[in-house]
Motif scaffolding. Structure first.
Motif, PDB file in Angstrom:
ATOM      1  N   THR A  53      36.988  36.817  44.700  1.00 27.53           N
ATOM      2  CA  THR A  53      38.258  36.098  44.861  1.00 27.53           C
ATOM      3  C   THR A  53      38.120  34.972  45.865  1.00 27.53           C
ATOM      4  O   THR A  53      38.661  33.874  45.674  1.00 27.53           O
ATOM      5  CB  THR A  53      39.365  37.069  45.315  1.00 27.53           C
ATOM      6  N   GLN A  54      37.364  35.225  46.922  1.00 26.10           N
ATOM      7  CA  GLN A  54      37.189  34.206  47.961  1.00 26.10           C
ATOM      8  C   GLN A  54      36.409  33.010  47.429  1.00 26.10           C
ATOM      9  O   GLN A  54      36.728  31.864  47.763  1.00 26.10           O
ATOM     10  CB  GLN A  54      36.466  34.834  49.162  1.00 26.10           C
ATOM     11  N   ILE A  55      35.414  33.269  46.596  1.00 27.20           N
ATOM     12  CA  ILE A  55      34.660  32.167  45.987  1.00 27.20           C
ATOM     13  C   ILE A  55      35.567  31.341  45.076  1.00 27.20           C
ATOM     14  O   ILE A  55      35.566  30.105  45.114  1.00 27.20           O
ATOM     15  CB  ILE A  55      33.452  32.711  45.191  1.00 27.20           C
ATOM     16  N   ALA A  56      36.371  32.032  44.261  1.00 28.42           N
ATOM     17  CA  ALA A  56      37.296  31.337  43.359  1.00 28.42           C
ATOM     18  C   ALA A  56      38.315  30.527  44.153  1.00 28.42           C
ATOM     19  O   ALA A  56      38.615  29.366  43.815  1.00 28.42           O
ATOM     20  CB  ALA A  56      38.004  32.349  42.462  1.00 28.42           C
ATOM     21  N   ALA A  57      38.849  31.123  45.228  1.00 28.64           N
ATOM     22  CA  ALA A  57      39.843  30.433  46.061  1.00 28.64           C
ATOM     23  C   ALA A  57      39.236  29.218  46.744  1.00 28.64           C
ATOM     24  O   ALA A  57      39.891  28.170  46.873  1.00 28.64           O
ATOM     25  CB  ALA A  57      40.404  31.393  47.105  1.00 28.64           C
TER      26      ALA A  57
END
Length: 383
Positions: A53-57
């Motif tokens: 999720t952090q990579i996508a965000a």
């Protein structure tokens, strides 16, 4: 046509604040590495979705940042009636369909299919823009009582709204942003002195009439060793294990992979600084603080280089937001401040928080890149 597009793109890249972008990207990359480390080390409740999720965000936030940077901040200021109501409506929806997380007091998330969003994070960006616009419009009349009262009303709306939702930490962030922006805008000394004189009365009123028992306990436990012993599995649990984790890494830490780790709740979010101390030691803790300070300093320097008051106030608002987040988060881990659920900027897990931060950085980049009239891309300022 192609040559013109290439030339425009080159000029756009040339005017970006590359140092600020690199500093923010470094902090976010470090945060993703920490989350992946927790997942690899089989930390309780820290699964692959956090670093994914952090990579996508980060990708979404980075794209949004570059898009916002291309637009003149004066144009963004003029269309406040689009994004401000949207952010406010999303926040108001929390009273109807808001969700909380286990162990937290607030109901600060809206579920959209498999994901959740945190409207209060987006409201921060909207508030910085609208309040900067309001202050810029008022100008030197800020110290006239009618204008001063309207500015206070503007500032207290998000504070009261978020506090009503139970997110006291975020409400405190809004309050800090409001105060710093007012001072930079030219708030008179008499108002500052009156505000300082009113602090004891405000604290007394809040303590006796606004704060609930668990709020008071979170503050009292910081100063009462006996209470700390009694609450070792209660309100003191998170900070107790957080401090042990922070100190257990000593100078250089136990390593990111396969070390000897100490777990506390929300270590991937609010207490990620404790994991930095555990895995990488005191040296990297200091480096992390230095990195966040460099980001704040670069944003503040950009405020000094802004061509007008509006640009200066936007940068100061973003600077204030990142600074108070960093202070409150690290203060929680050090147990010198109560636990109030504030993430460490760029580093803690949180999709909406990351996107919101990069949108805010995009505003700073817009101010930096549009210091001269010839640097306008999608909007041309009229003389």
């Amino acid at each position: 046509m192609v040559k013109k597009i290439i030339k425009t793109a080159f000029e756009y890249i040339k005017r970006l604040d590359k140092i600020l972008i690199l500093l923010c990207a470094a902090a976010s990359s470090f945060g993703i590495l920490l989350l992946y480390s927790m997942y690899s080390n089989d930390f309780a409740n820290v699964d692959a979705k956090y670093y994914q999720t952090q990579i996508a965000a980060l990708c979404i936030g980075f794209g949004a940042m570059l898009a916002v940077a291309a637009i003149n901040y004066k144009f963004i200021s003029k269309i406040w009636f689009i994004y401000a109501p949207a952010a406010l409506i999303l926040t108001l929806l929390l009273f109807v369909i808001g969700e909380g997380v286990e162990g937290a007091d607030d109901v600060n998330w809206i579920r959209v299919g498999p994901i959740t969003i945190q409207p209060s994070e987006l409201l921060k960006d909207a508030f910085i823009m609208t309040f900067a616009t309001h202050l810029n419009k008022v100008g030197k009349d800020i110290n006239r009582l009618p204008h001063f009262l309207l500015l206070c009303l503007h500032g207290m709306i998000p504070v009261a709204l978020i506090a009503k939702l139970g997110d006291d930490g975020t409400a405190l962030v809004f309050l800090f942003i409001f105060v710093i922006m007012m001072i930079i805008a030219g708030l008179g000394l008499r108002y500052i002195l009156l505000g300082c004189a009113a602090v004891p009365a405000v604290i007394y009123f809040a303590w006796n009439y606004l704060m609930q028992s668990h709020h008071k306990a979170r503050i009292l436990v910081l100063f009462d060793p006996l209470m700390q012993e009694e609450q070792i599995n209660g309100i003191w649990y998170q900070q107790y294990w957080g401090r042990i984790a922070l100190g257990s890494g000593k100078m250089t830490g136990t390593g990111l992979f396969g070390g000897d780790y100490v777990y506390t709740s929300f270590i991937q979010n609010d207490f990620i600084f404790a994991y930095i101390g555990n895995a990488l030691g005191f040296v990297v803790c200091i480096a992390t603080v230095a990195l966040l300070l460099l980001i704040c300093m670069k944003i503040y320097l950009n405020s000094l280089q802004a061509k007008d008051k509006l640009g200066q106030l936007i940068c100061v608002g973003v600077f204030s937001m990142i600074l108070i987040h960093s202070i409150l988060n690290i203060g929680m881990v050090l147990a010198v401040m109560p636990v109030i659920g504030i993430p460490l900027p760029f580093i803690s897990a949180g999709g909406t928080s990351t996107v919101s931060l990069y949108l805010a950085v995009g505003l700073v980049l817009s101010v930096y890149g549009h210091r001269e009239r010839k640097h306008h891309m999608f909007y041309t300022e009229k003389d």
